[in-house]
Design an enzyme around this catalytic site. Structure first.
Site, PDB file in Angstrom:
ATOM      1  N   ASP A   1       0.836  -1.197   0.000  1.00 16.57           N
ATOM      2  CA  ASP A   1       0.000   0.000   0.000  1.00 16.57           C
ATOM      3  C   ASP A   1       0.878   1.256   0.000  1.00 16.57           C
ATOM      4  O   ASP A   1       1.594   1.523   0.959  1.00 16.57           O
ATOM      5  CB  ASP A   1      -0.888  -0.040   1.259  1.00 16.57           C
ATOM      6  CG  ASP A   1      -1.982   1.007   1.236  1.00 16.57           C
ATOM      7  OD1 ASP A   1      -1.759   2.098   0.684  1.00 16.57           O
ATOM      8  OD2 ASP A   1      -3.057   0.734   1.799  1.00 16.57           O
TER       9      ASP A   1
ATOM     10  N   HIS B   1      -8.674  -0.469  -8.332  1.00 15.56           N
ATOM     11  CA  HIS B   1      -8.214   0.654  -7.523  1.00 15.56           C
ATOM     12  C   HIS B   1      -6.947   1.291  -8.104  1.00 15.56           C
ATOM     13  O   HIS B   1      -6.815   2.514  -8.129  1.00 15.56           O
ATOM     14  CB  HIS B   1      -7.962   0.179  -6.081  1.00 15.56           C
ATOM     15  CG  HIS B   1      -7.502   1.258  -5.175  1.00 15.56           C
ATOM     16  ND1 HIS B   1      -8.358   2.198  -4.630  1.00 15.56           N
ATOM     17  CD2 HIS B   1      -6.256   1.590  -4.725  1.00 15.56           C
ATOM     18  CE1 HIS B   1      -7.672   3.038  -3.880  1.00 15.56           C
ATOM     19  NE2 HIS B   1      -6.395   2.696  -3.912  1.00 15.56           N
TER      20      HIS B   1
END
Lengths: 391, 391
Positions: B210, B302
């Site tokens: 991330d 995403h």
């Protein structure tokens, strides 16, 4: 298997009391012998004793207590212990546990240890209860919240890294799901590294050096204090754990002067040395008096009342984890008090009663949770946790 | 003062993207020049920019938002900033802050940084609002809890050690007491160290790598993205911070297969590489199609929707902290999403709107808190935080 794996586990902590120890930074070199799986950092899952006991507090830890689901019997508990054993071995080695849905969160450099315990009610299913294992009586100063108390099973996961702790706990809780449901969770942290990187005892959120008066890991005195030797056979090499959640009133504590704080403790805030000594590990002089004839370490000082000479020589192995608990913007600070001893009734209870009756610190501390667990001995490759109790 | 202290601050993170960096383990060697106080580990408090911004997420962090007390004016805010500046300098150097009641909890090897921000309402007192600094509109998928939203002031304290974070926050909250009261507190953690000890991007609690798509710290693109250059003079070298508390539904996420999870992200779980690439930092091929003619990185993935090429080239500097929030035995897991950009309205808001409209991850994530802050530029010895705004 002999005592070798456990001696290796002990090394990290024994080194903590020696300056310039070879384990500075907590990196422990593990051999490939004895069937111990080698991890880059930390301790293996196997041994005479469970990991995470004869060791300093981890940087991060989570304790989860569970209640057994109705109908779970001794065989069911055995199935759970086999599952957990598989998880524990994988996680300790930085591998994904069987069925792990986020296997990349298992990494190998975080000194992860998992310790498992059984609450008193488990022995209604199994028999062979360890001596002295009963819920503690409620003390006069206790303000126990059932939400932080009791429990049939315990897992205590510690590591250098909270992501690893959270991930391991999630795995263990998921595997417990058919057998037991979480009763409470406590998350804590501890810093056992000083400003120059050397290992130190660590401080609680009052700022006190906390845990100085322990027996030294690896000594016969430590072994006698912690490991059960005269209970049921299955429990040889096990220990017990008392978990007390202690709220600290930092605001009223901070209203004291430093010398008032030191008088309540009986130790210096700067170094943790007794008020009668110069260095942290100096022995207390409980008879010493000042020029006015007053005891230097006061009658009600915590260090006096918790000293083993006041407890018929019986000792405990005392650790802690700091915690904070937020309710919206309001913060509670405290200590997850952890005590290992072979026999709670014989070693811990008299100490607890004496502290409850007179400890100066009671004015700024409130115990809000209490639980006791028997921690089975360790396991070896090919065996599983508490196998000798559950088969 | 030139840009030198900030270049040094950047070094730690710039190294994070290079294998085998000299900063492995996070130890940053700081010189004695430029008036920067030297700490054993971490970054000094001074610089063109505040510390804790152009850096990877800290291992532990706490964010506290405050609401100003009624009647506190620009002068009062200035008094608080002078107090906090003194605290920040001491704490960054492992020294007790003025008035510290537990000075031994300030130690110097924990890379502690404190970053301060102002919510939109502050500029009703001061004027000179940075462009684009307004509360975010409520998105369709938002389920905002006021208890996690808004705020007039922010402190964000990060360190390698939670004891140090808790202690620093306590000091800063105490000094704020006459001026502001806590509105919310968020505690998070991040592991940016891989299994072999090298620095890595880190993973959220879904297990995703991330933060890969960030501009590289120290590049002109980073500087343009993050630091304000065309706002009011006082804000030159400042930035803004969006804080979004995002609940992750781990249970339903875990019901997906790994390839379904990877399709929702557009990246591989194992390495964070785009589905069209082999290594984490490979550029996305947003046009690539599979044998059946389907886009390899799906329309609603995403990674596609958050890619700067979909955002008119406008970027953000995106960080995160994992969190867990326990209600008794029930655990919520999530991500404290943090985004730095020079201008929220120009850079972040279009991205947020696009993700809210279509992001595949919306099915397993819910934003429950939202706040925005302007982070003043750094300060130098003899000056204080936001001095040019408040005098």
């Amino acid at each position: 298997m002999s005592g070798r794996p456990s001696r290796r586990q002990l090394f990290g902590y024994a080194g903590a009391t020696a300056a310039g120890a070879a384990v500075a930074g907590g990196v422990v070199a593990l051999g490939k012998d004895s069937g111990t799986e080698v991890v880059g950092r930390g301790v293996g899952p196997y041994g005479e004793h469970q990991p995470g006991i004869a060791a300093a507090s981890p940087r991060h830890a989570e304790l989860v207590a569970f209640n057994l689901r109705p109908g779970v019997d001794k065989a069911g508990l055995g199935r759970l212990m086999r599952l957990w054993t598989g998880d524990i071995v994988a996680l300790a080695n930085g591998r994904a546990a069987p069925g792990d849905t986020a296997p990349e969160l298992a990494i190998g450099n975080v000194a992860l240890t998992t310790t498992v315990g059984f609450g008193p009610r488990v022995f209604e299913l199994t028999g062979e209860r360890p001596p002295g294992l009963d819920d503690l009586p409620v003390m006069r100063h206790d303000r126990l919240d059932p939400a932080w108390s009791g429990g049939d099973l315990l897992i205590m996961v510690g590591a250098d890294d909270p992501v690893s702790v959270v991930h391991a706990v999630r795995r263990l809780v998921a595997d417990a799901q058919p057998f037991a449901t979480p009763a409470w969770r406590q998350t804590g942290f501890w810093n056992g590294t000083g400003s120059d990187g050397q290992l130190v005892t660590g401080r609680n959120l009052f700022g006190q050096v906390d845990g100085t008066g322990n027996p030294t890991v690896g000594t016969p005195e430590f072994d006698t204090t912690v490991w059960s030797s005269d209970g049921p056979d299955w429990f040889r090499g096990g220990t017990t754990l008392v978990v007390r959640r202690i709220r600290l009133n930092l605001d009223t504590w901070d209203e004291l002067t430093r010398s008032e704080q030191e008088r309540a403790i009986g130790r210096k805030l700067s170094t943790g040395a007794p008020l009668t000594g110069a260095a942290e590990h100096d022995e207390l002089d409980l008879e010493a008096r000042d020029a006015d004839g007053r005891l230097v370490i006061a009658e009600n000082a915590h260090a006096r009342l918790s000293h083993h000479s006041e407890n018929d020589g019986r000792r405990i192995f005392r650790k802690g984890l700091n915690y904070v608990q937020d309710t919206g913007p309001t913060r509670e600070s405290g200590l997850i008090f952890l005590s290992h001893q072979a026999d709670i009734a014989a070693q811990f209870l008299p100490l607890l009663a004496r502290l409850d009756a007179a400890d100066a610190l009671n004015e700024w501390t409130t115990t809000i949770g209490s639980a006791v667990f028997a921690l089975p001995p360790g396991f070896q490759p090919g065996t599983w946790l508490a196998q000798n109790l559950l088969t």
